[in-house]
Design an enzyme around this catalytic site. Structure first.
Site, mmCIF file in Angstrom:
data_model
loop_
_atom_site.group_PDB
_atom_site.id
_atom_site.type_symbol
_atom_site.label_atom_id
_atom_site.label_comp_id
_atom_site.label_asym_id
_atom_site.label_seq_id
_atom_site.Cartn_x
_atom_site.Cartn_y
_atom_site.Cartn_z
ATOM 1 N N GLN A 84 -2.001 -1.276 -5.646
ATOM 2 C CA GLN A 84 -3.319 -1.129 -4.956
ATOM 3 C C GLN A 84 -4.128 -2.594 -5.103
ATOM 4 O OE1 GLN A 84 -5.348 2.257 -5.642
ATOM 5 N NE2 GLN A 84 -3.586 3.643 -5.575
ATOM 6 N N CYS A 85 -3.223 -3.687 -5.259
ATOM 7 C CA CYS A 85 -3.867 -4.867 -5.553
ATOM 8 C C CYS A 85 -3.889 -5.780 -4.237
ATOM 9 C CB CYS A 85 -3.369 -5.430 -6.822
ATOM 10 S SG CYS A 85 -3.924 -7.309 -7.119
ATOM 11 N N GLY A 86 -4.872 -6.782 -4.064
ATOM 12 C CA GLY A 86 -4.621 -7.701 -3.041
ATOM 13 C C GLY A 86 -3.413 -8.470 -3.395
ATOM 14 N N THR A 88 -0.414 -7.439 -4.452
ATOM 15 C CA THR A 88 0.473 -6.461 -4.244
ATOM 16 C C THR A 88 1.658 -6.984 -3.328
ATOM 17 O OG1 THR A 88 -0.701 -4.570 -4.755
ATOM 18 C CG2 THR A 88 1.429 -4.043 -3.992
#
Length: 210
Positions: A84-86, A88
């Site tokens: 759920q990361c920028g 990803t």
């Protein structure tokens, strides 16, 4: 000229010549001089210790073991990941890189971590499903681990010792490159993408090393 003066002068010259010869004998020849231990520019950092067997062990995402020592003779890129990361989207780039250079000897190992912003909250099965359905990930994935601080997996502590502060992840998708001999080679910040020339050149150099 007085004979005594001539005799004294001759004796002095002979004495000086003898002293010079003795000094010359006491100096080591070029062949015997100790060579400099200073590394030449571009020489490998042989002082860096290979990752130990204990630090090279990861539990696999869905069971089993990932042992980095099994990859000696190959180049390994270890990446701490999150769903759920920028960053990803880098999963896609990592899979592309893996498929493109796997035959050359590159291995990529993903290490899910919830250390940064709680961006990897899922279970092992949820992480596996996410990676496969969204990005077609086929490279090895470890179980979820802590990757920084006192509770970090031993691999990350060993990399920190070898490479210094740059080896400690500051966010998700930080990358650590391990050479064929098991020594940490370089570390890359999260913003360095899998397709960047910086990372690509480092991988090429590591793959070409003997």
């Amino acid at each position: 000229m007085n004979k005594k003066v001539l005799l004294w002068s001759g004796a002095a010259v002979i004495g000086l010549l003898a002293a010079g010869a003795a000094i010359g004998q006491s100096l080591p020849s070029k062949a015997k001089q100790t060579p400099s231990t200073k590394l030449s520019k571009g020489a490998p950092m042989t002082h860096v210790t290979p990752i130990s067997a204990s630090a090279a062990q990861f539990d696999g995402l869905m069971g089993g073991q990932i042992d980095l020592t099994d990859y000696r003779g190959k180049v390994v890129l270890v990446v701490n990941t999150a769903s759920q990361c920028g960053y990803t989207g880098q999963y896609a780039g990592l899979e592309t890189l893996y498929k493109a250079r796997q035959r050359e000897g590159l291995v990529i190992v993903g290490v899910p971590s919830n250390d940064f912003g709680g961006q990897e909250p899922g279970s092992a099965s949820e992480i596996k499903k996410f990676c496969e359905l969204n990005y077609g990930v086929t490279f090895p994935m470890a179980a979820k681990y802590v990757v920084r601080g006192n509770a970090a997996h031993p691999f990350y502590k060993a990399a920190l010792t070898a490479l210094g502060p740059k080896a400690e992840p500051k966010w998700n998708f930080h990358k650590i490159l391990i050479g064929k001999d098991g020594r940490p080679v370089a570390a890359f910040a999260s913003a360095v993408t899998p397709q960047s020339s910086e990372l690509g050149q480092a991988i090429t150099s590591a793959l070409s090393a003997r």
